[in-house]
Design a protein around this motif. Sequence first.
Motif, PDB file in Angstrom:
ATOM      1  N   ASP A   2      46.994  30.090 -21.820  1.00 53.70           N
ATOM      2  CA  ASP A   2      47.488  28.727 -21.625  1.00 53.70           C
ATOM      3  C   ASP A   2      47.125  28.257 -20.218  1.00 53.70           C
ATOM      4  O   ASP A   2      47.608  28.805 -19.229  1.00 53.70           O
ATOM      5  N   LEU A   3      46.305  27.225 -20.146  1.00 52.78           N
ATOM      6  CA  LEU A   3      45.874  26.682 -18.849  1.00 52.78           C
ATOM      7  C   LEU A   3      46.513  25.322 -18.567  1.00 52.78           C
ATOM      8  O   LEU A   3      46.043  24.580 -17.704  1.00 52.78           O
ATOM      9  N   THR A   4      47.605  25.025 -19.257  1.00 61.44           N
ATOM     10  CA  THR A   4      48.278  23.736 -19.115  1.00 61.44           C
ATOM     11  C   THR A   4      48.659  23.445 -17.670  1.00 61.44           C
ATOM     12  O   THR A   4      48.524  22.313 -17.205  1.00 61.44           O
ATOM     13  N   ASP A   5      49.134  24.433 -16.944  1.00 67.25           N
ATOM     14  CA  ASP A   5      49.592  24.220 -15.564  1.00 67.25           C
ATOM     15  C   ASP A   5      48.489  24.428 -14.519  1.00 67.25           C
ATOM     16  O   ASP A   5      48.774  24.399 -13.321  1.00 67.25           O
ATOM     17  N   ALA A   6      47.274  24.621 -14.967  1.00 64.51           N
ATOM     18  CA  ALA A   6      46.172  24.835 -14.024  1.00 64.51           C
ATOM     19  C   ALA A   6      45.948  23.589 -13.177  1.00 64.51           C
ATOM     20  O   ALA A   6      45.946  22.466 -13.684  1.00 64.51           O
ATOM     21  N   ARG A   7      45.792  23.792 -11.882  1.00 62.91           N
ATOM     22  CA  ARG A   7      45.424  22.714 -10.963  1.00 62.91           C
ATOM     23  C   ARG A   7      43.949  22.919 -10.628  1.00 62.91           C
ATOM     24  O   ARG A   7      43.604  23.809  -9.837  1.00 62.91           O
ATOM     25  N   TRP A   8      43.104  22.121 -11.230  1.00 60.21           N
ATOM     26  CA  TRP A   8      41.657  22.266 -11.100  1.00 60.21           C
ATOM     27  C   TRP A   8      41.166  21.567  -9.845  1.00 60.21           C
ATOM     28  O   TRP A   8      41.620  20.490  -9.497  1.00 60.21           O
ATOM     29  N   ARG A   9      40.212  22.204  -9.177  1.00 61.89           N
ATOM     30  CA  ARG A   9      39.557  21.574  -8.022  1.00 61.89           C
ATOM     31  C   ARG A   9      38.060  21.815  -8.141  1.00 61.89           C
ATOM     32  O   ARG A   9      37.623  22.846  -8.640  1.00 61.89           O
ATOM     33  N   LYS A  10      37.307  20.837  -7.694  1.00 63.50           N
ATOM     34  CA  LYS A  10      35.849  20.937  -7.776  1.00 63.50           C
ATOM     35  C   LYS A  10      35.311  21.783  -6.638  1.00 63.50           C
ATOM     36  O   LYS A  10      35.901  21.869  -5.571  1.00 63.50           O
ATOM     37  N   SER A  11      34.169  22.333  -6.877  1.00 64.47           N
ATOM     38  CA  SER A  11      33.482  23.117  -5.868  1.00 64.47           C
ATOM     39  C   SER A  11      33.209  22.264  -4.631  1.00 64.47           C
ATOM     40  O   SER A  11      32.904  21.077  -4.743  1.00 64.47           O
ATOM     41  N   THR A  12      33.316  22.866  -3.470  1.00 69.00           N
ATOM     42  CA  THR A  12      32.985  22.149  -2.237  1.00 69.00           C
ATOM     43  C   THR A  12      31.496  21.860  -2.155  1.00 69.00           C
ATOM     44  O   THR A  12      31.061  21.056  -1.351  1.00 69.00           O
ATOM     45  N   ARG A  13      30.713  22.498  -2.980  1.00 69.62           N
ATOM     46  CA  ARG A  13      29.266  22.260  -3.022  1.00 69.62           C
ATOM     47  C   ARG A  13      28.902  21.095  -3.939  1.00 69.62           C
ATOM     48  O   ARG A  13      27.746  20.771  -4.089  1.00 69.62           O
ATOM     49  N   SER A  14      29.892  20.481  -4.545  1.00 71.64           N
ATOM     50  CA  SER A  14      29.640  19.371  -5.453  1.00 71.64           C
ATOM     51  C   SER A  14      29.164  18.158  -4.664  1.00 71.64           C
ATOM     52  O   SER A  14      29.737  17.808  -3.637  1.00 71.64           O
ATOM     53  N   GLY A  15      28.160  17.508  -5.177  1.00 64.80           N
ATOM     54  CA  GLY A  15      27.650  16.311  -4.519  1.00 64.80           C
ATOM     55  C   GLY A  15      28.515  15.101  -4.828  1.00 64.80           C
ATOM     56  O   GLY A  15      29.349  15.112  -5.732  1.00 64.80           O
ATOM     57  N   ALA A  16      28.313  14.028  -4.096  1.00 63.88           N
ATOM     58  CA  ALA A  16      29.077  12.800  -4.286  1.00 63.88           C
ATOM     59  C   ALA A  16      28.792  12.162  -5.639  1.00 63.88           C
ATOM     60  O   ALA A  16      29.614  11.434  -6.185  1.00 63.88           O
ATOM     61  N   SER A  17      27.633  12.449  -6.214  1.00 61.85           N
ATOM     62  CA  SER A  17      27.272  11.852  -7.501  1.00 61.85           C
ATOM     63  C   SER A  17      27.972  12.536  -8.665  1.00 61.85           C
ATOM     64  O   SER A  17      27.897  12.081  -9.799  1.00 61.85           O
ATOM     65  N   GLY A  18      28.652  13.656  -8.423  1.00 61.34           N
ATOM     66  CA  GLY A  18      29.400  14.349  -9.462  1.00 61.34           C
ATOM     67  C   GLY A  18      28.531  15.064 -10.475  1.00 61.34           C
ATOM     68  O   GLY A  18      28.928  15.275 -11.600  1.00 61.34           O
ATOM     69  N   GLY A  19      27.364  15.463 -10.080  1.00 64.74           N
ATOM     70  CA  GLY A  19      26.420  16.134 -10.971  1.00 64.74           C
ATOM     71  C   GLY A  19      26.939  17.460 -11.489  1.00 64.74           C
ATOM     72  O   GLY A  19      28.132  17.622 -11.728  1.00 64.74           O
ATOM     73  N   ASP A  20      26.039  18.406 -11.653  1.00 66.97           N
ATOM     74  CA  ASP A  20      26.419  19.721 -12.176  1.00 66.97           C
ATOM     75  C   ASP A  20      27.431  20.369 -11.246  1.00 66.97           C
ATOM     76  O   ASP A  20      27.182  20.497 -10.052  1.00 66.97           O
ATOM     77  N   CYS A  21      28.554  20.759 -11.806  1.00 68.89           N
ATOM     78  CA  CYS A  21      29.614  21.287 -10.957  1.00 68.89           C
ATOM     79  C   CYS A  21      30.542  22.193 -11.753  1.00 68.89           C
ATOM     80  O   CYS A  21      30.622  22.101 -12.968  1.00 68.89           O
ATOM     81  N   VAL A  22      31.237  23.039 -11.045  1.00 68.02           N
ATOM     82  CA  VAL A  22      32.286  23.843 -11.651  1.00 68.02           C
ATOM     83  C   VAL A  22      33.613  23.450 -11.020  1.00 68.02           C
ATOM     84  O   VAL A  22      33.663  22.926  -9.915  1.00 68.02           O
ATOM     85  N   GLU A  23      34.681  23.718 -11.759  1.00 65.68           N
ATOM     86  CA  GLU A  23      36.024  23.531 -11.244  1.00 65.68           C
ATOM     87  C   GLU A  23      36.741  24.871 -11.325  1.00 65.68           C
ATOM     88  O   GLU A  23      36.510  25.654 -12.247  1.00 65.68           O
ATOM     89  N   VAL A  24      37.599  25.109 -10.349  1.00 66.57           N
ATOM     90  CA  VAL A  24      38.319  26.373 -10.262  1.00 66.57           C
ATOM     91  C   VAL A  24      39.811  26.089 -10.201  1.00 66.57           C
ATOM     92  O   VAL A  24      40.244  25.161  -9.522  1.00 66.57           O
ATOM     93  N   ALA A  25      40.582  26.891 -10.912  1.00 68.83           N
ATOM     94  CA  ALA A  25      42.048  26.842 -10.829  1.00 68.83           C
ATOM     95  C   ALA A  25      42.511  28.213 -10.378  1.00 68.83           C
ATOM     96  O   ALA A  25      42.326  29.202 -11.086  1.00 68.83           O
TER      97      ALA A  25
END
Length: 62
Positions: A2-25
């Motif tokens: 169950d990942l309902t309470d996961a607080r997702w954040r984008k990689s600090t390597r993510s570009g401003a355009s929001g291209g290919d990216c991962v999120e980590v909780a």
Amino acid sequence: MDLTDARWRKSTRSGASGGDCVEVADNLPGVVAVRDSKDQQGPALIFAPAAWRSFVRSASQR
């Protein structure tokens, strides 16, 4: 898992355009979850915290 309470954040390597990216909780007890930011309803990979730290440490040395 169950990942309902996961607080997702984008990689600090993510570009401003929001291209290919991962999120980590890392706020869940005993696990770190990783997902594709473009497919937020898709599957997530689940890691033990020690395994995730090892991966991040290894990746940052490259």
